[in-house]
Design a protein around this motif. Structure first.
Motif, PDB file in Angstrom:
ATOM      1  N   TYR A  34       0.859  -1.186   0.000  1.00 11.66           N
ATOM      2  CA  TYR A  34       0.000   0.000   0.000  1.00 11.66           C
ATOM      3  C   TYR A  34       0.890   1.228   0.000  1.00 11.66           C
ATOM      4  O   TYR A  34       1.763   1.366   0.828  1.00 11.66           O
ATOM      5  CB  TYR A  34      -0.894  -0.010   1.242  1.00 11.66           C
ATOM      6  N   ASN A  35       0.676   2.095  -0.958  1.00  8.50           N
ATOM      7  CA  ASN A  35       1.603   3.232  -1.021  1.00  8.50           C
ATOM      8  C   ASN A  35       1.043   4.513  -0.417  1.00  8.50           C
ATOM      9  O   ASN A  35       1.666   5.557  -0.491  1.00  8.50           O
ATOM     10  CB  ASN A  35       2.104   3.439  -2.448  1.00  8.50           C
ATOM     11  N   GLY A  36      -0.136   4.426   0.148  1.00 10.20           N
ATOM     12  CA  GLY A  36      -0.650   5.550   0.918  1.00 10.20           C
ATOM     13  C   GLY A  36      -1.186   6.728   0.128  1.00 10.20           C
ATOM     14  O   GLY A  36      -1.617   7.706   0.706  1.00 10.20           O
ATOM     15  N   GLU A  37      -1.173   6.621  -1.205  1.00  9.21           N
ATOM     16  CA  GLU A  37      -1.749   7.700  -1.995  1.00  9.21           C
ATOM     17  C   GLU A  37      -3.216   7.391  -2.177  1.00  9.21           C
ATOM     18  O   GLU A  37      -3.581   6.378  -2.734  1.00  9.21           O
ATOM     19  CB  GLU A  37      -1.119   7.749  -3.386  1.00  9.21           C
ATOM     20  N   ASP A  38      -4.069   8.250  -1.714  1.00 11.90           N
ATOM     21  CA  ASP A  38      -5.484   7.957  -1.817  1.00 11.90           C
ATOM     22  C   ASP A  38      -6.287   9.231  -1.978  1.00 11.90           C
ATOM     23  O   ASP A  38      -6.016  10.242  -1.353  1.00 11.90           O
ATOM     24  CB  ASP A  38      -5.940   7.213  -0.555  1.00 11.90           C
ATOM     25  N   ARG A  39      -7.289   9.151  -2.812  1.00 13.42           N
ATOM     26  CA  ARG A  39      -8.214  10.265  -2.968  1.00 13.42           C
ATOM     27  C   ARG A  39      -9.130  10.283  -1.766  1.00 13.42           C
ATOM     28  O   ARG A  39      -9.493   9.255  -1.244  1.00 13.42           O
ATOM     29  CB  ARG A  39      -9.069  10.050  -4.217  1.00 13.42           C
ATOM     30  N   GLY A  40      -9.493  11.441  -1.322  1.00 15.42           N
ATOM     31  CA  GLY A  40     -10.474  11.535  -0.244  1.00 15.42           C
ATOM     32  C   GLY A  40     -11.815  11.117  -0.798  1.00 15.42           C
ATOM     33  O   GLY A  40     -11.948  10.823  -1.978  1.00 15.42           O
ATOM     34  N   LYS A  41     -12.805  11.061   0.015  1.00 18.83           N
ATOM     35  CA  LYS A  41     -14.112  10.642  -0.462  1.00 18.83           C
ATOM     36  C   LYS A  41     -15.197  11.400   0.267  1.00 18.83           C
ATOM     37  O   LYS A  41     -15.212  11.387   1.480  1.00 18.83           O
ATOM     38  CB  LYS A  41     -14.271   9.137  -0.208  1.00 18.83           C
ATOM     39  N   PRO A  42     -16.056  12.139  -0.424  1.00 15.20           N
ATOM     40  CA  PRO A  42     -16.064  12.323  -1.875  1.00 15.20           C
ATOM     41  C   PRO A  42     -14.951  13.286  -2.313  1.00 15.20           C
ATOM     42  O   PRO A  42     -14.504  14.107  -1.507  1.00 15.20           O
ATOM     43  CB  PRO A  42     -17.430  12.946  -2.129  1.00 15.20           C
ATOM     44  N   VAL A  43     -14.538  13.186  -3.577  1.00 18.43           N
ATOM     45  CA  VAL A  43     -13.451  14.066  -4.029  1.00 18.43           C
ATOM     46  C   VAL A  43     -13.939  15.498  -4.186  1.00 18.43           C
ATOM     47  O   VAL A  43     -13.163  16.436  -4.116  1.00 18.43           O
ATOM     48  CB  VAL A  43     -12.801  13.583  -5.350  1.00 18.43           C
ATOM     49  N   MET A  44     -15.269  15.667  -4.363  1.00 21.47           N
ATOM     50  CA  MET A  44     -15.841  17.009  -4.477  1.00 21.47           C
ATOM     51  C   MET A  44     -16.728  17.265  -3.275  1.00 21.47           C
ATOM     52  O   MET A  44     -17.671  16.515  -3.025  1.00 21.47           O
ATOM     53  CB  MET A  44     -16.666  17.092  -5.767  1.00 21.47           C
ATOM     54  N   PRO A  45     -16.429  18.303  -2.487  1.00 17.58           N
ATOM     55  CA  PRO A  45     -17.264  18.571  -1.305  1.00 17.58           C
ATOM     56  C   PRO A  45     -18.638  19.083  -1.730  1.00 17.58           C
ATOM     57  O   PRO A  45     -18.800  19.555  -2.858  1.00 17.58           O
ATOM     58  CB  PRO A  45     -16.488  19.656  -0.575  1.00 17.58           C
ATOM     59  N   THR A  46     -19.624  19.016  -0.861  1.00 17.09           N
ATOM     60  CA  THR A  46     -20.955  19.517  -1.212  1.00 17.09           C
ATOM     61  C   THR A  46     -20.958  21.050  -1.196  1.00 17.09           C
ATOM     62  O   THR A  46     -21.645  21.679  -1.981  1.00 17.09           O
ATOM     63  CB  THR A  46     -22.031  18.991  -0.236  1.00 17.09           C
ATOM     64  N   GLN A  47     -20.149  21.607  -0.323  1.00 12.15           N
ATOM     65  CA  GLN A  47     -20.054  23.069  -0.215  1.00 12.15           C
ATOM     66  C   GLN A  47     -18.949  23.566  -1.145  1.00 12.15           C
ATOM     67  O   GLN A  47     -17.773  23.391  -0.840  1.00 12.15           O
ATOM     68  CB  GLN A  47     -19.715  23.436   1.234  1.00 12.15           C
ATOM     69  N   LEU A  48     -19.297  24.150  -2.285  1.00 14.22           N
ATOM     70  CA  LEU A  48     -18.290  24.626  -3.226  1.00 14.22           C
ATOM     71  C   LEU A  48     -17.943  26.090  -2.972  1.00 14.22           C
ATOM     72  O   LEU A  48     -18.656  26.772  -2.256  1.00 14.22           O
ATOM     73  CB  LEU A  48     -18.775  24.425  -4.668  1.00 14.22           C
ATOM     74  N   ASN A  49     -16.844  26.526  -3.571  1.00 12.31           N
ATOM     75  CA  ASN A  49     -16.429  27.913  -3.422  1.00 12.31           C
ATOM     76  C   ASN A  49     -16.537  28.608  -4.788  1.00 12.31           C
ATOM     77  O   ASN A  49     -15.966  28.142  -5.773  1.00 12.31           O
ATOM     78  CB  ASN A  49     -14.984  27.962  -2.899  1.00 12.31           C
ATOM     79  N   ALA A  50     -17.286  29.706  -4.834  1.00 11.61           N
ATOM     80  CA  ALA A  50     -17.584  30.373  -6.104  1.00 11.61           C
ATOM     81  C   ALA A  50     -16.326  30.922  -6.790  1.00 11.61           C
ATOM     82  O   ALA A  50     -16.193  30.845  -8.015  1.00 11.61           O
ATOM     83  CB  ALA A  50     -18.595  31.480  -5.877  1.00 11.61           C
ATOM     84  N   THR A  51     -15.400  31.467  -6.004  1.00 13.19           N
ATOM     85  CA  THR A  51     -14.178  32.034  -6.589  1.00 13.19           C
ATOM     86  C   THR A  51     -13.345  30.932  -7.240  1.00 13.19           C
ATOM     87  O   THR A  51     -12.839  31.078  -8.353  1.00 13.19           O
ATOM     88  CB  THR A  51     -13.347  32.749  -5.487  1.00 13.19           C
ATOM     89  N   TRP A  52     -13.221  29.831  -6.529  1.00 15.71           N
ATOM     90  CA  TRP A  52     -12.503  28.672  -7.082  1.00 15.71           C
ATOM     91  C   TRP A  52     -13.162  28.199  -8.366  1.00 15.71           C
ATOM     92  O   TRP A  52     -12.509  27.994  -9.379  1.00 15.71           O
ATOM     93  CB  TRP A  52     -12.485  27.540  -6.035  1.00 15.71           C
ATOM     94  N   LYS A  53     -14.476  28.038  -8.327  1.00 18.99           N
ATOM     95  CA  LYS A  53     -15.234  27.533  -9.478  1.00 18.99           C
ATOM     96  C   LYS A  53     -14.998  28.430 -10.690  1.00 18.99           C
ATOM     97  O   LYS A  53     -14.783  27.956 -11.799  1.00 18.99           O
ATOM     98  CB  LYS A  53     -16.729  27.466  -9.120  1.00 18.99           C
ATOM     99  N   GLN A  54     -15.011  29.738 -10.463  1.00 18.15           N
ATOM    100  CA  GLN A  54     -14.856  30.661 -11.585  1.00 18.15           C
ATOM    101  C   GLN A  54     -13.410  30.742 -12.070  1.00 18.15           C
ATOM    102  O   GLN A  54     -13.145  30.586 -13.256  1.00 18.15           O
ATOM    103  CB  GLN A  54     -15.335  32.053 -11.170  1.00 18.15           C
ATOM    104  N   GLU A  55     -12.478  30.946 -11.162  1.00 22.43           N
ATOM    105  CA  GLU A  55     -11.090  31.188 -11.566  1.00 22.43           C
ATOM    106  C   GLU A  55     -10.360  29.928 -12.015  1.00 22.43           C
ATOM    107  O   GLU A  55      -9.513  29.976 -12.895  1.00 22.43           O
ATOM    108  CB  GLU A  55     -10.304  31.854 -10.409  1.00 22.43           C
ATOM    109  N   CYS A  56     -10.675  28.805 -11.424  1.00 24.97           N
ATOM    110  CA  CYS A  56      -9.921  27.586 -11.733  1.00 24.97           C
ATOM    111  C   CYS A  56     -10.557  26.759 -12.843  1.00 24.97           C
ATOM    112  O   CYS A  56     -10.113  25.650 -13.122  1.00 24.97           O
ATOM    113  CB  CYS A  56      -9.705  26.759 -10.468  1.00 24.97           C
ATOM    114  N   SER A  57     -11.583  27.298 -13.473  1.00 22.14           N
ATOM    115  CA  SER A  57     -12.173  26.565 -14.599  1.00 22.14           C
ATOM    116  C   SER A  57     -12.043  27.364 -15.886  1.00 22.14           C
ATOM    117  O   SER A  57     -12.697  27.074 -16.877  1.00 22.14           O
ATOM    118  CB  SER A  57     -13.644  26.247 -14.322  1.00 22.14           C
ATOM    119  N   ALA A  58     -11.183  28.398 -15.856  1.00 26.21           N
ATOM    120  CA  ALA A  58     -11.022  29.239 -17.035  1.00 26.21           C
ATOM    121  C   ALA A  58     -10.286  28.509 -18.163  1.00 26.21           C
ATOM    122  O   ALA A  58     -10.576  28.717 -19.336  1.00 26.21           O
ATOM    123  CB  ALA A  58     -10.285  30.528 -16.662  1.00 26.21           C
TER     124      ALA A  58
END
Ligand code: HEC
Ligand code: HEC
Length: 171
Positions: A34-58
């Motif tokens: 086991y190499n210890g690299e693991d995605r959290g769960k869920p990978v997308m939180p229910t509470q999103l951030n609008a600034t992130w959504k806008q700026e990081c999807s350009a």
């Protein structure tokens, strides 16, 4: 006789632990370690951030925070002026708001020492997208663009759904 029973028990325990961790979506190296690299769960939180959504999807989809550990996000967010050959600079206020969102929702199960800047460089990513699953020439197809373009094959990527049953590789 006693010894054999003990060995059998020990073996079953190891097997159970391995199955448990696998069902838990852990990742094992080819050697079974086991190499210890693991995605959290869920990978997308229910509470999103609008600034992130806008700026990081350009320029690409806004990658779900749970795909990387907090250390990776901190590193990435401090080098936005030299962001994989692009200038993704933000105001200090925006950067710190996004940083807080990403690190708060980063993978909570990443115990490996690795902290790649790219999701696609992570060992779990390479294992899930090995040559058998995605042949190397597939990544170069115009409709795919590159491994970073998750939504080309994962229709639910934007909402953090990477379930293998939803995968469709474009021709
Ligand atoms: C100006 C365009 C631009 C903006 C804005 C931008 N990025 Fe990127 N990003 C890129 C490019 C270009 C790549 C590299 C794509 C490639 O491999 O060809 C990239 C790659 C990435 C990767 C690595 C993907 C992989 O290969 O695993 C991550 C993670 C990432 N960006 C996060 C972010 C975050 C977080 C933000 C918001 C703070 C952001 N990006 C904003 C252009 C941008
Ligand atoms: C060229 C198509 C393609 C692209 C692009 C792609 N994937 Fe995948 N992905 C696949 C295939 C094929 C599988 C394996 C499906 C299977 O196991 O049957 C997979 C599996 C996965 C899995 C495991 C799913 C499971 O149920 O076990 C995750 C998580 C994942 N991908 C995340 C990503 C992320 C994040 C990106 C972008 C950074 C990405 N993928 C980009 C094709 C792709």
């Amino acid at each position: 006789m006693k010894k054999h029973i003990f060995k059998l028990l020990a073996f079953s325990l190891v097997a159970l632990l391995a199955i448990g961790a696998q069902a838990d979506d852990g990742f094992f190296s080819r050697e079974g370690k086991y190499n210890g690299e693991d995605r959290g769960k869920p990978v997308m939180p229910t509470q999103l951030n609008a600034t992130w959504k806008q700026e990081c999807s350009a320029c690409h989809m806004a990658f779900p925070p749970g795909l990387l550990p907090a250390t990776s996000w901190t590193k990435l967010m401090t080098g936005l002026d030299k962001h994989f050959g692009a200038d993704a600079s933000l105001s200090a206020a925006q950067a710190s708001e996004i940083s807080a969102f990403l690190t708060k929702n980063a993978s909570n199960r990443w115990t490996a020492k690795t902290a790649p800047l790219r999701i696609t460089e992570a060992a779990w990513f390479k294992a899930k997208h090995n040559e058998r699953e995605v042949a190397s020439n597939v990544w170069k197809r115009p409709a795919v663009k590159g491994p970073w373009n998750c939504s080309a094959c994962h229709a639910g990527a934007d909402s953090g759904d990477f379930n293998e049953h939803g995968v469709r590789i474009p021709k």
